[in-house]
Design a protein around this motif. Structure first.
Motif, PDB file in Angstrom:
ATOM      1  N   TYR A   1      -5.120  -1.459  -2.272  1.00 45.89           N
ATOM      2  CA  TYR A   1      -4.262  -0.339  -1.901  1.00 45.89           C
ATOM      3  C   TYR A   1      -3.135  -0.846  -1.002  1.00 45.89           C
ATOM      4  N   PRO A   2      -1.904  -0.415  -1.260  1.00 47.09           N
ATOM      5  CA  PRO A   2      -0.757  -0.881  -0.463  1.00 47.09           C
ATOM      6  C   PRO A   2      -0.694  -0.142   0.877  1.00 47.09           C
ATOM      7  N   GLU A   3      -1.628  -0.469   1.744  1.00 49.27           N
ATOM      8  CA  GLU A   3      -1.704   0.154   3.061  1.00 49.27           C
ATOM      9  C   GLU A   3      -1.687  -0.926   4.130  1.00 49.27           C
ATOM     10  N   ILE A   4      -1.446  -0.493   5.348  1.00 49.57           N
ATOM     11  CA  ILE A   4      -1.554  -1.399   6.486  1.00 49.57           C
ATOM     12  C   ILE A   4      -2.545  -0.777   7.448  1.00 49.57           C
ATOM     13  N   PRO A   5      -3.652  -1.441   7.755  1.00 54.90           N
ATOM     14  CA  PRO A   5      -4.091  -2.727   7.215  1.00 54.90           C
ATOM     15  C   PRO A   5      -4.493  -2.586   5.748  1.00 54.90           C
TER      16      PRO A   5
END
Length: 104
Positions: free
Chosen positions: A71-75
């Motif tokens: 998933y393109p998340e941070i973190p």
């Protein structure tokens, strides 16, 4: 004339290539409960090194037994889940569990 790799001619060799390590069997067992995050798998298998966990998950993904969801998340969040082929390996895992229980 070149011969085919031995694992393509022998179903036992092929199966052992796909799931023949203790970590792969334990990962399949843990993933039977559904999608798991990388950190959860690491907590469930405290004896595995980070390097080995990454390596074994990569091999299971390449073999088509597990899917990796990033998933393109941070973190970053990464989850792993059994594929239909991975589900087919569960009876083998169950047989290993039954065999191991006999010797506990």
């Amino acid at each position: 004339m070149a011969s085919a790799p031995k694992e393509t001619l022998c179903p036992v060799r092929r199966a052992m290539t796909l799931i023949g390590s203790k970590w792969k069997v334990l990962l399949l067992q843990n993933l039977r409960d559904g999608r798991q995050r990388y950190g959860e798998l690491k907590r469930r298998l405290p004896d595995i090194s980070e390097k080995m966990l990454i390596h074994e998950l990569k091999q299971l993904v390449e073999a088509g037994l597990v899917t990796k969801h990033a998933y393109p998340e941070i973190p970053p969040r990464v989850e792993y889940e059994l594929t239909a082929n991975g589900q087919q390996a569960l009876p083998v895992v169950d047989s290993i569990i039954a065999f191991g229980r006999q010797y506990l």
